[in-house]
Scaffold this active site. Structure first.
Site, short mmCIF file in Angstrom:
data_model
loop_
_atom_site.label_atom_id
_atom_site.label_comp_id
_atom_site.label_asym_id
_atom_site.label_seq_id
_atom_site.Cartn_x
_atom_site.Cartn_y
_atom_site.Cartn_z
N SER A 133 -1.94 80.83 9.80
CA SER A 133 -2.63 79.62 9.32
C SER A 133 -2.82 79.69 7.80
O SER A 133 -2.79 78.66 7.12
CB SER A 133 -3.97 79.42 10.04
OG SER A 133 -4.76 80.57 10.00
N LYS A 178 -8.63 91.78 15.98
CA LYS A 178 -7.80 90.67 15.52
C LYS A 178 -7.60 90.72 14.01
O LYS A 178 -6.50 90.51 13.49
CB LYS A 178 -8.48 89.35 15.93
CG LYS A 178 -7.87 88.10 15.30
CD LYS A 178 -6.99 87.38 16.25
CE LYS A 178 -6.06 86.40 15.57
NZ LYS A 178 -6.52 85.03 15.62
N ASN A 219 -11.36 82.97 12.44
CA ASN A 219 -10.81 84.27 12.02
C ASN A 219 -11.71 84.94 10.98
O ASN A 219 -12.45 84.29 10.25
CB ASN A 219 -9.44 84.07 11.36
CG ASN A 219 -8.30 84.08 12.39
OD1 ASN A 219 -8.41 84.69 13.45
ND2 ASN A 219 -7.21 83.40 12.05
N ILE A 250 -6.85 74.84 16.00
CA ILE A 250 -7.58 75.55 17.06
C ILE A 250 -8.56 74.61 17.77
O ILE A 250 -8.62 74.56 19.01
CB ILE A 250 -8.32 76.77 16.47
CG1 ILE A 250 -7.30 77.83 16.01
CG2 ILE A 250 -9.30 77.37 17.47
CD1 ILE A 250 -6.47 78.45 17.12
N GLU A 295 -7.95 80.27 3.30
CA GLU A 295 -9.15 80.90 3.87
C GLU A 295 -9.17 82.38 3.51
O GLU A 295 -8.83 83.23 4.34
CB GLU A 295 -9.06 80.72 5.39
CG GLU A 295 -10.33 80.92 6.14
CD GLU A 295 -10.09 80.73 7.63
OE1 GLU A 295 -8.92 80.76 8.09
OE2 GLU A 295 -11.10 80.59 8.34
N GLY A 310 -14.62 70.29 14.30
CA GLY A 310 -13.39 70.57 13.54
C GLY A 310 -12.18 70.47 14.44
O GLY A 310 -11.82 71.43 15.10
N ALA A 311 -11.57 69.27 14.47
CA ALA A 311 -10.48 69.03 15.42
C ALA A 311 -9.13 69.23 14.76
O ALA A 311 -8.29 68.33 14.71
CB ALA A 311 -10.60 67.64 16.00
N1 NDP Z 1 -4.06 77.89 13.48
C1 NDP Z 1 -3.98 79.02 14.14
O1 NDP Z 1 -2.97 79.34 14.76
C2 NDP Z 1 -5.15 79.95 14.18
C3 NDP Z 1 -6.30 79.73 13.42
N2 NDP Z 1 -7.36 80.58 13.58
C4 NDP Z 1 -8.61 80.38 12.85
O2 NDP Z 1 -9.29 79.27 13.42
C5 NDP Z 1 -10.10 78.62 12.42
C6 NDP Z 1 -9.68 77.16 12.35
O3 NDP Z 1 -8.33 77.15 11.88
P1 NDP Z 1 -7.34 75.93 12.11
O4 NDP Z 1 -7.64 75.26 13.38
O5 NDP Z 1 -5.98 76.47 11.87
O6 NDP Z 1 -7.79 75.00 10.90
P2 NDP Z 1 -7.47 73.45 10.68
O7 NDP Z 1 -7.57 73.18 9.22
O8 NDP Z 1 -6.24 73.06 11.40
O9 NDP Z 1 -8.70 72.76 11.42
C7 NDP Z 1 -9.99 72.65 10.89
C8 NDP Z 1 -10.40 71.20 11.12
O10 NDP Z 1 -11.79 71.05 10.88
C9 NDP Z 1 -11.95 69.85 10.14
N3 NDP Z 1 -13.22 69.89 9.44
C10 NDP Z 1 -13.67 70.83 8.57
N4 NDP Z 1 -14.90 70.52 8.13
C11 NDP Z 1 -15.23 69.34 8.74
C12 NDP Z 1 -16.35 68.50 8.68
N5 NDP Z 1 -17.42 68.78 7.92
N6 NDP Z 1 -16.37 67.37 9.42
C13 NDP Z 1 -15.30 67.06 10.20
N7 NDP Z 1 -14.18 67.82 10.32
C14 NDP Z 1 -14.17 68.95 9.58
C15 NDP Z 1 -10.77 69.87 9.20
O11 NDP Z 1 -10.59 68.61 8.61
P3 NDP Z 1 -9.78 68.50 7.19
O12 NDP Z 1 -8.35 68.81 7.52
O13 NDP Z 1 -10.04 67.11 6.77
O14 NDP Z 1 -10.36 69.53 6.26
C16 NDP Z 1 -9.66 70.25 10.17
O15 NDP Z 1 -9.22 69.13 10.91
C17 NDP Z 1 -9.85 79.39 11.12
O16 NDP Z 1 -10.84 80.37 10.96
C18 NDP Z 1 -8.48 80.05 11.37
O17 NDP Z 1 -8.28 81.22 10.61
C19 NDP Z 1 -7.34 81.59 14.49
C20 NDP Z 1 -6.24 81.82 15.25
C21 NDP Z 1 -5.03 81.08 15.10
C1 KPL Z 2 -1.31 84.65 13.20
C2 KPL Z 2 -2.34 84.17 14.16
C3 KPL Z 2 -1.83 83.05 15.02
C4 KPL Z 2 -2.67 85.31 15.08
O1 KPL Z 2 -3.22 84.86 16.30
C5 KPL Z 2 -3.56 83.71 13.40
O2 KPL Z 2 -4.64 84.20 13.61
C6 KPL Z 2 -3.45 82.68 12.34
O3 KPL Z 2 -2.47 81.92 12.32
O4 KPL Z 2 -4.37 82.59 11.52
#
Ligand code: NDP
Ligand code: KPL
Length: 329
Positions: A274, A206, A102, A11, A286, A7-8
């Site tokens: 997010s 968190k 999360n 995060i 989510e 999942g790129a």
């Molecule tokens: N963003 C933030 O600041 C923070 C996020 N988090 C947590 O981290 C986790 C990830 O969040 P975040 O990075 O924001 O999410 P994103 O949506 O930015 O990233 C998830 C990625 O995974 C890809 N993906 C999902 N399923 C597949 C699959 N089967 N094959 C290939 N790629 C896949 C998605 O693609 P597609 O877009 O096509 O669905 C997307 O690119 C969550 O639980 C979030 O709550 C925690 C702290 C901070």
């Molecule tokens: C608010 C934050 C960045 C806290 O680290 C988070 O977890 C999110 O964006 O989902």
């Protein structure tokens, strides 16, 4: 160390970038525009300490990447069934799988001990698909502090200077495999990665913020700081944090924090959580792991949460109304 980040997005992009910068042999499972961009231009991380581009192996087919030493799963909670369906080719006999996401994790009661030990959470792992595909043996818990946004596919902006990825085994042991992944994550600079003996406590440390600030920001449509600038919302955030702490304590965790100080510390944070980023982007939000399940656990623990019930209920209705809440199952 061979590490695949599944999942790129925000995060996953950040962690894959740090891992590659630190010298790990990194690949990513990505799809769509993210996959094309990473293949064409590499993965760019723009962080306060450095801006850098790495070129991990990228595929939407895990079979093309093969067995890993560790897999780091960084998808949204509702996307886990897709991970379960695809992850097998990444897993060798010794592969560890860290879920760095999360909310309440699907494995929360596994190796928990006591009366609740082993209780499944079907809303977080429908049909037990992740449990069957990955297994509790391989699983490492993860909690990430890093405010990240996808600026454009393959380009992640990191807001805070000092990120943290906390890792922990479900049984509380401090294992060599967790230490190896932690070392790989911190080798790229900008992130620390402690391995802790009580990952569930860190999940809640968190989560109390996510479940309090998340619905407030989803409803206000503003970042954390701007939302807290409204006195009534600041007061609600303090009450919500206090209630969330009560749930964790009701589940037996020694969670002690000053809710007002936490709110104060979040006032300068402009970041849109997010969950709000997803709402604005028209994506599924989510909700289950971050908002709904924690309240189900509150009921299980006999804890009352009137402020959270209101905030989460409203946030759920708002997401339902725009077709962005998909109940698990
Ligand atoms: N963003 C933030 O600041 C923070 C996020 N988090 C947590 O981290 C986790 C990830 O969040 P975040 O990075 O924001 O999410 P994103 O949506 O930015 O990233 C998830 C990625 O995974 C890809 N993906 C999902 N399923 C597949 C699959 N089967 N094959 C290939 N790629 C896949 C998605 O693609 P597609 O877009 O096509 O669905 C997307 O690119 C969550 O639980 C979030 O709550 C925690 C702290 C901070
Ligand atoms: C608010 C934050 C960045 C806290 O680290 C988070 O977890 C999110 O964006 O989902």
């Amino acid at each position: 160390m061979r590490v695949c980040v599944f999942g790129a997005g925000a995060i996953g992009g950040h962690l894959a970038g740090r891992l590659a910068r630190g010298g790990a042999e990194v690949s990513v499972v990505a799809r769509g525009a993210a996959l094309s961009a990473i293949r064409e231009k590499g993965l760019t991380v723009e962080a306060p300490d450095a801006t850098f581009t790495v070129r991990p192996d990228a595929s939407d087919d895990p079979a093309a990447l093969g067995p890993q030493d560790a897999v780091v799963v960084t998808v949204k909670g509702y996307q886990l069934p897709g991970v379960a369906a695809a992850i097998a080719p990444l897993l060798g006999p010794q592969t560890a799988v860290a879920f760095v996401m999360n909310g309440i994790p699907w494995w929360y009661f596994d190796r928990h001990g006591g009366a609740l030990d082993g209780r499944a959470l079907p809303a977080l792992d429908p049909g037990g698909a992740v449990r069957a595909a990955v297994g509790v043996e391989r699983t490492i818990g993860g909690v990430v502090y890093s405010a990240c946004t996808v600026r454009e596919p393959g380009h992640v902006h990191v807001e805070n200077a000092k990120g943290k990825v906390i890792l922990g085994e479900l049984d509380g042991s401090v294992s060599e495999r967790a230490k190896a992944l932690s070392a790989a994550l911190s080798a790229g600079g900008g992130l620390s990665s402690p391995v802790v003996p009580d990952i569930r406590r860190e999940v809640w440390m968190k989560l109390v913020s996510n479940i309090s600030f998340g619905p407030l920001c989803l409803l206000s449509r503003q970042g954390i700081g701007p939302t807290l600038a409204e006195p009534a919302l600041r007061a609600a955030a303090v009450r919500a944090l206090e209630e969330a702490g009560t749930i964790a304590r009701g589940l037996g965790l020694p969670l002690d924090f000053d809710a007002d100080a936490r709110v104060k510390g979040s006032e300068p944070v402009a970041h849109k959580p997010s969950i709000l980023q997803d709402m604005e982007a028209g994506k599924t939000v989510e909700m289950e792991a971050m908002l709904v399940q924690p309240l189900a656990l509150a009921r299980m623990a006999g804890v009352e949460t009137p402020t959270l019930d209101l905030l989460v209920g409203l946030a759920r209705k708002a997401a339902e109304a725009s077709g962005q809440y998909v109940p698990a199952g």
